[in-house]
Design a protein around this motif. Structure first.
Motif: not given
Length: 213
Positions: A59-75
């Motif tokens: 759960y922590l892995l999925i949560s962290g990666l979701t936010l990290v790659f969401g920010l990558i998508d944004l940038a």
């Protein structure tokens, strides 16, 4: 119906942030998806804390990666980043699952224990969870390779649409397999000789028959 309900609970419990992100990104865009994911993680974390539920490594892995790659998508403003972000993200998740297979307790064993599954904590069962965790890692590596191939062979918009469909469908199938067919897979691995010989349960382990998922 019970198996479908189990698969839905497993998906919501472990992949909820990612599901929320994908659903909002496909309908509203990346910025609402990031905001929705953050709100979901905060709300879910508060609910888990009040209920006294543990936060699994998955759960922590999925949560962290979701936010990290969401920010990558944004940038991601260049075509290169838009094309290869999904390849990089799936490789990262795959390597995270490989790391999660190591150690005394594989990451999927931890998830099964948090779900209240009953099984004997033998070396055979740990070997099964380690193997199953590596199967998950292989799934993400194969998906990364497929994504790399389609961005080379298709126009970018078509490739992005196809990877969205393929990614969602295959992830759903993997979740359903994990939540409903774990016991059958365990005995199949045993028959194929992929697991060590059964041993006695560890001290403090459940005395019920092995039922890894």
């Amino acid at each position: 119906m019970l198996k479908l309900a189990a698969a839905a609970r497993f998906a919501a419990a472990e992949f909820g942030p990612l599901i929320v992100f994908w659903a909002l990104a496909a309908t509203l865009g990346v910025k609402p998806a990031i905001l929705g994911s953050i709100l979901f993680i905060l709300g879910d974390a508060g609910w888990r804390w009040r209920k006294g539920l543990a936060f699994t490594r998955l759960y922590l892995l999925i949560s962290g990666l979701t936010l990290v790659f969401g920010l990558i998508d944004l940038a991601a403003t260049s075509p290169f980043m838009l094309k290869y972000e999904a390849v990089v993200s799936n490789l990262a998740v795959g390597f995270a699952f490989v790391a999660g297979a190591l150690g005394e307790k594989p990451i999927l064993q931890e998830v099964a224990e948090q779900r209240g599954e009953s099984f004997n904590a033998t070396s055979e069962v740990r070997a099964f969870f380690r193997l199953f965790t590596l199967i998950w890692a292989s799934y993400f590596f194969l998906k990364a390779a497929f994504y790399f191939w389609i961005v080379w062979t298709l126009p970018m918009l078509e490739a992005m649409a196809l990877r969205s469909v393929i990614g969602s469908v295959t992830l759903g199938l993997m979740i359903a397999l994990s939540a409903t067919q774990g016991c059958r897979l365990f005995f199949l691995c045993r028959r194929l000789g992929l697991l060590p010989k059964p041993d006695e349960p560890e001290r403090g382990a459940s005395a019920s028959p092995a039922r890894p998922a």
